[in-house]
Design an enzyme around this catalytic site. Structure first.
Site, PDB file in Angstrom:
ATOM      1  CB  SER A  29      -0.864   0.055   1.274  1.00 55.82           C
ATOM      2  OG  SER A  29      -1.785  -0.984   1.274  1.00 55.82           O
ATOM      3  CG  HIS A  59      -2.617  -1.547  -3.570  1.00 56.25           C
ATOM      4  ND1 HIS A  59      -1.741  -2.522  -3.184  1.00 56.25           N
ATOM      5  CD2 HIS A  59      -3.217  -1.121  -2.454  1.00 56.25           C
ATOM      6  CE1 HIS A  59      -1.806  -2.683  -1.883  1.00 56.25           C
ATOM      7  NE2 HIS A  59      -2.707  -1.843  -1.400  1.00 56.25           N
ATOM      8  CG  HIS A  81      -4.652  -6.730   0.702  1.00 55.80           C
ATOM      9  ND1 HIS A  81      -4.693  -5.866  -0.357  1.00 55.80           N
ATOM     10  CD2 HIS A  81      -3.565  -6.382   1.443  1.00 55.80           C
ATOM     11  CE1 HIS A  81      -3.666  -5.026  -0.268  1.00 55.80           C
ATOM     12  NE2 HIS A  81      -2.967  -5.318   0.809  1.00 55.80           N
ATOM     13  CE1 TYR A  83      -8.408  -4.951   1.913  1.00 52.97           C
ATOM     14  CE2 TYR A  83      -6.592  -5.647   3.305  1.00 52.97           C
ATOM     15  CZ  TYR A  83      -7.113  -4.796   2.340  1.00 52.97           C
ATOM     16  OH  TYR A  83      -6.341  -3.801   1.815  1.00 52.97           O
ATOM     17  CD  GLU A  84      -8.245  -6.420  -2.563  1.00 49.14           C
ATOM     18  OE1 GLU A  84      -8.708  -6.064  -3.651  1.00 49.14           O
ATOM     19  OE2 GLU A  84      -7.028  -6.582  -2.364  1.00 49.14           O
ATOM     20  CB  ALA A 111       1.692  -0.037   4.451  1.00 46.79           C
ATOM     21  CG  MET A 206      -4.595  -5.606   7.288  1.00 47.21           C
ATOM     22  SD  MET A 206      -5.948  -4.518   6.825  1.00 47.21           S
ATOM     23  CE  MET A 206      -6.069  -3.474   8.278  1.00 47.21           C
ATOM     24  CB  SER A 207      -0.413  -7.908   2.770  1.00 54.04           C
ATOM     25  OG  SER A 207       0.737  -7.171   3.156  1.00 54.04           O
ATOM     26  CG  ASN A 230      -0.196   2.699  11.586  1.00 50.64           C
ATOM     27  OD1 ASN A 230      -0.110   2.277  10.425  1.00 50.64           O
ATOM     28  ND2 ASN A 230      -0.653   1.959  12.577  1.00 50.64           N
ATOM     29  CG  HIS A 242      -6.547   2.565   3.149  1.00 51.46           C
ATOM     30  ND1 HIS A 242      -5.484   1.683   3.154  1.00 51.46           N
ATOM     31  CD2 HIS A 242      -6.822   2.804   1.849  1.00 51.46           C
ATOM     32  CE1 HIS A 242      -5.130   1.404   1.901  1.00 51.46           C
ATOM     33  NE2 HIS A 242      -5.930   2.071   1.090  1.00 51.46           N
TER      34      HIS A 242
HETATM   35  N1  HPA Z   1      -2.500  -2.621  11.169  1.00 52.80           N
HETATM   36  C1  HPA Z   1      -2.730  -3.408  10.097  1.00 52.80           C
HETATM   37  N2  HPA Z   1      -2.345  -3.097   8.889  1.00 52.80           N
HETATM   38  C2  HPA Z   1      -1.696  -1.944   8.712  1.00 52.80           C
HETATM   39  C3  HPA Z   1      -1.433  -1.069   9.772  1.00 52.80           C
HETATM   40  C4  HPA Z   1      -1.868  -1.433  11.063  1.00 52.80           C
HETATM   41  O1  HPA Z   1      -1.667  -0.717  12.059  1.00 52.80           O
HETATM   42  N3  HPA Z   1      -0.775  -0.005   9.253  1.00 52.80           N
HETATM   43  C5  HPA Z   1      -0.653  -0.225   7.925  1.00 52.80           C
HETATM   44  N4  HPA Z   1      -1.199  -1.408   7.585  1.00 52.80           N
END
Ligand code: HPA
Length: 268
Positions: A29, A59, A81, A83-84, A111, A206-207, A230, A242
């Protein structure tokens, strides 16, 4: 080679040339613009039957094949991903094609949120292992004994040593750590982050874990790098979103590009 893979390889080689690809890169991402650094041919996923339809902003759904720092690479500008569509094996065909194009190795990027105070937004982390916190597996349903993939040394020691040496050479900090895969698409709760911390996770995202499993299944050596966007839930007052991920990823992307360029120039 199964028909669909052979057809795709033929189609890709007709457009990008038939020289063997050495290394694959998956861009996470907010990291998709790295694909523009490659001198080569960009093929939209939509023109590659069976490739994922990416519905996540931030993306760049192109396969770019060409030269980066003297190395022939295949760059996946986006991943699907779990989750999609609830499919953890969504990247199986692209990675099968990568292997069939001649690649020996994959570097996945993502990310991620940090669980470690010393890793801040804009920093990178090299995965030295991972935790499959989701419990899902892209090889469920695979019928052959090849499904029993050993994961003891999944994150390749030689690739990691090379990436660390490159990071040192370009003066970018590249601490190693453990990545925990959370299914998403909702972010984690603070209690989940505390649980992941107790389990040994240093970053969460998440990947990547499904692709590491698939790459090992296919016999590709693999390494992965997180761009920290983050602090994980409950670790700071910042709102996790996001939009924030997309805004912060370019900070890490610049460092990632320096490390990868040096790595490809000197070690790949
Ligand atoms: N959690 C899950 N996925 C992420 C995060 C997070 O804090 N930051 C960027 N992708």
């Amino acid at each position: 080679m199964p028909d669909q893979t052979a057809t795709l390889v033929g189609q890709i080689q007709a457009r990008a040339g038939s020289g063997p690809v050495k290394l694959g890169l998956i861009l996470g991402s907010g990291l998709g613009h790295l694909a523009q650094a490659v001198q080569g041919v960009a093929i939209p996923y939509g023109e590659l039957p069976g490739f994922p339809h990416i519905g996540v902003s931030g993306h760049n759904p192109h396969l770019v094949i060409g030269d980066l720092e003297g190395c022939r690479v295949a760059v996946f500008g986006a991943r699907e991903h779990y989750y999609e569509n609830g499919n953890s094996a969504a990247m199986r065909l692209p990675l099968t094609v990568l292997k069939a194009l001649g690649a020996e190795a994959l570097i996945a990027t993502n990310a991620a949120g940090s669980l470690r105070p010393d890793m801040r937004p804009g920093d990178l982390m090299l995965l030295n292992d991972h935790i499959n916190f989701s419990g899902l597996n892209p090889l469920i349903g695979e019928k052959t004994d090849a499904r029993f993939v050993p994961m003891t040394t999944a994150h390749d020691a030689k690739l990691r040593a090379g990436l660390i040496a490159s990071a040192q050479a370009v003066n970018v900090a590249l601490p190693e750590g453990v990545y925990a895969w959370y299914s998403g698409p909702s972010f984690e709760t603070p209690a989940e982050i505390r649980a992941i911390k107790i389990l040994g996770g240093d970053a969460v995202g998440m990947s990547t874990v499904p692709e590491v499993i698939l790459a090992r299944f296919l016999g590709l050596r693999v390494a992965a790098i997180s761009a920290i966007t983050n602090m994980a839930a409950g670790m700071s007052d910042e709102q996790i979103s996001h939009a924030h991920t997309k805004a912060m990823a370019p900070l890490g992307a610049a460092k990632l590009e320096q490390v990868l360029r040096h790595f490809l120039r000197t070690q790949a």
